[in-house]
Write a protein that holds these residues in place. Structure first.
Motif, PDB file in Angstrom:
ATOM      1  N   THR A  52     -19.760  52.433  77.430  1.00 23.18           N
ATOM      2  CA  THR A  52     -18.676  52.853  76.543  1.00 23.18           C
ATOM      3  C   THR A  52     -17.330  52.378  77.067  1.00 23.18           C
ATOM      4  O   THR A  52     -17.013  52.561  78.235  1.00 23.18           O
ATOM      5  N   ALA A  53     -16.547  51.780  76.172  1.00 26.14           N
ATOM      6  CA  ALA A  53     -15.195  51.342  76.515  1.00 26.14           C
ATOM      7  C   ALA A  53     -14.198  51.924  75.530  1.00 26.14           C
ATOM      8  O   ALA A  53     -14.531  52.212  74.382  1.00 26.14           O
ATOM      9  N   VAL A  54     -12.963  52.086  76.001  1.00 19.51           N
ATOM     10  CA  VAL A  54     -11.843  52.489  75.155  1.00 19.51           C
ATOM     11  C   VAL A  54     -11.040  51.233  74.861  1.00 19.51           C
ATOM     12  O   VAL A  54     -10.578  50.562  75.785  1.00 19.51           O
ATOM     13  N   LEU A  55     -10.898  50.910  73.589  1.00 24.15           N
ATOM     14  CA  LEU A  55     -10.183  49.717  73.153  1.00 24.15           C
ATOM     15  C   LEU A  55      -8.914  50.121  72.426  1.00 24.15           C
ATOM     16  O   LEU A  55      -8.959  50.954  71.520  1.00 24.15           O
ATOM     17  N   GLN A  56      -7.792  49.543  72.800  1.00 27.34           N
ATOM     18  CA  GLN A  56      -6.527  49.791  72.115  1.00 27.34           C
ATOM     19  C   GLN A  56      -6.496  48.970  70.827  1.00 27.34           C
ATOM     20  O   GLN A  56      -6.857  47.791  70.838  1.00 27.34           O
ATOM     21  N   CYS A  57      -6.092  49.588  69.735  1.00 27.62           N
ATOM     22  CA  CYS A  57      -5.990  48.873  68.460  1.00 27.62           C
ATOM     23  C   CYS A  57      -5.129  49.673  67.492  1.00 27.62           C
ATOM     24  O   CYS A  57      -5.019  50.883  67.607  1.00 27.62           O
ATOM     25  N   ASP A  71     -21.984  52.150  64.031  1.00 27.78           N
ATOM     26  CA  ASP A  71     -22.937  52.029  65.139  1.00 27.78           C
ATOM     27  C   ASP A  71     -22.280  51.409  66.372  1.00 27.78           C
ATOM     28  O   ASP A  71     -22.763  51.567  67.486  1.00 27.78           O
ATOM     29  N   LEU A  72     -21.158  50.705  66.172  1.00 32.08           N
ATOM     30  CA  LEU A  72     -20.441  50.057  67.279  1.00 32.08           C
ATOM     31  C   LEU A  72     -19.174  50.800  67.673  1.00 32.08           C
ATOM     32  O   LEU A  72     -18.851  50.904  68.853  1.00 32.08           O
ATOM     33  N   TYR A  73     -18.429  51.273  66.681  1.00 28.27           N
ATOM     34  CA  TYR A  73     -17.104  51.840  66.903  1.00 28.27           C
ATOM     35  C   TYR A  73     -17.078  53.308  66.487  1.00 28.27           C
ATOM     36  O   TYR A  73     -17.563  53.665  65.422  1.00 28.27           O
ATOM     37  N   ILE A  87     -16.019  51.952  71.958  1.00 28.46           N
ATOM     38  CA  ILE A  87     -16.982  50.895  71.627  1.00 28.46           C
ATOM     39  C   ILE A  87     -18.271  51.152  72.393  1.00 28.46           C
ATOM     40  O   ILE A  87     -18.243  51.442  73.588  1.00 28.46           O
ATOM     41  N   ARG A  88     -19.383  51.017  71.696  1.00 27.62           N
ATOM     42  CA  ARG A  88     -20.701  51.099  72.338  1.00 27.62           C
ATOM     43  C   ARG A  88     -21.042  49.710  72.876  1.00 27.62           C
ATOM     44  O   ARG A  88     -21.486  48.832  72.141  1.00 27.62           O
ATOM     45  N   LEU A  89     -20.812  49.511  74.157  1.00 27.63           N
ATOM     46  CA  LEU A  89     -21.001  48.204  74.776  1.00 27.63           C
ATOM     47  C   LEU A  89     -22.451  47.742  74.765  1.00 27.63           C
ATOM     48  O   LEU A  89     -22.717  46.542  74.769  1.00 27.63           O
ATOM     49  N   ASP A  90     -23.373  48.677  74.750  1.00 25.80           N
ATOM     50  CA  ASP A  90     -24.788  48.309  74.759  1.00 25.80           C
ATOM     51  C   ASP A  90     -25.285  47.861  73.383  1.00 25.80           C
ATOM     52  O   ASP A  90     -26.417  47.405  73.249  1.00 25.80           O
TER      53      ASP A  90
END
Length: 117
Positions: A52-57, A71-73, A87-90
């Motif tokens: 799991t990542a935190v993405l700025q947007c 399923d991704l975000y 974000i689901r990195l996997d």
């Protein structure tokens, strides 16, 4: 708890994709105690764990992406109202993640870095 090598592998993936995109002045750092990529001393993506990542947007992009690809975000209550999503990195492909990294970098980079040469 995530094993250190899993976290390192996830971070290596982010670094590799940022390098492939040739994003200017990206630095490896930490944010809230986890590995992060920064531009202009501002994090544009950071890991929570190996998957799991935190993405700025921007908020409008966040809403659209979460609607199109839940399923991704996604977001938790903590990120409601913030210019960030999870974000689901996997589950995300390198191609898609690379695009998101570019967008996040563009969102947070100082204007002088975004100007064409």
């Amino acid at each position: 708890m995530t094993a250190p090598n899993e976290l390192d592998s996830a971070f290596d993936r982010l670094v590799r994709l940022a390098e492939t995109r040739a994003l200017a002045e990206v630095e490896r750092s930490t944010s809230y105690g986890t590995p992060a990529l920064k531009v202009g001393d501002v994090a544009f993506i950071r890991l929570i764990d190996a998957t799991t990542a935190v993405l700025q947007c921007p908020s409008d992009q966040k809403v659209l992406l979460m609607e199109i690809s839940p399923d991704l975000y996604f977001e938790t209550d903590h990120y409601v109202g913030h210019d960030a999503m999870l974000i689901r990195l996997d589950r995300i492909s390198d191609e898609e993640l690379s695009l998101r990294l570019h967008d996040a970098w563009s969102f947070k980079a100082p204007e002088k870095l975004k100007r064409p040469i």
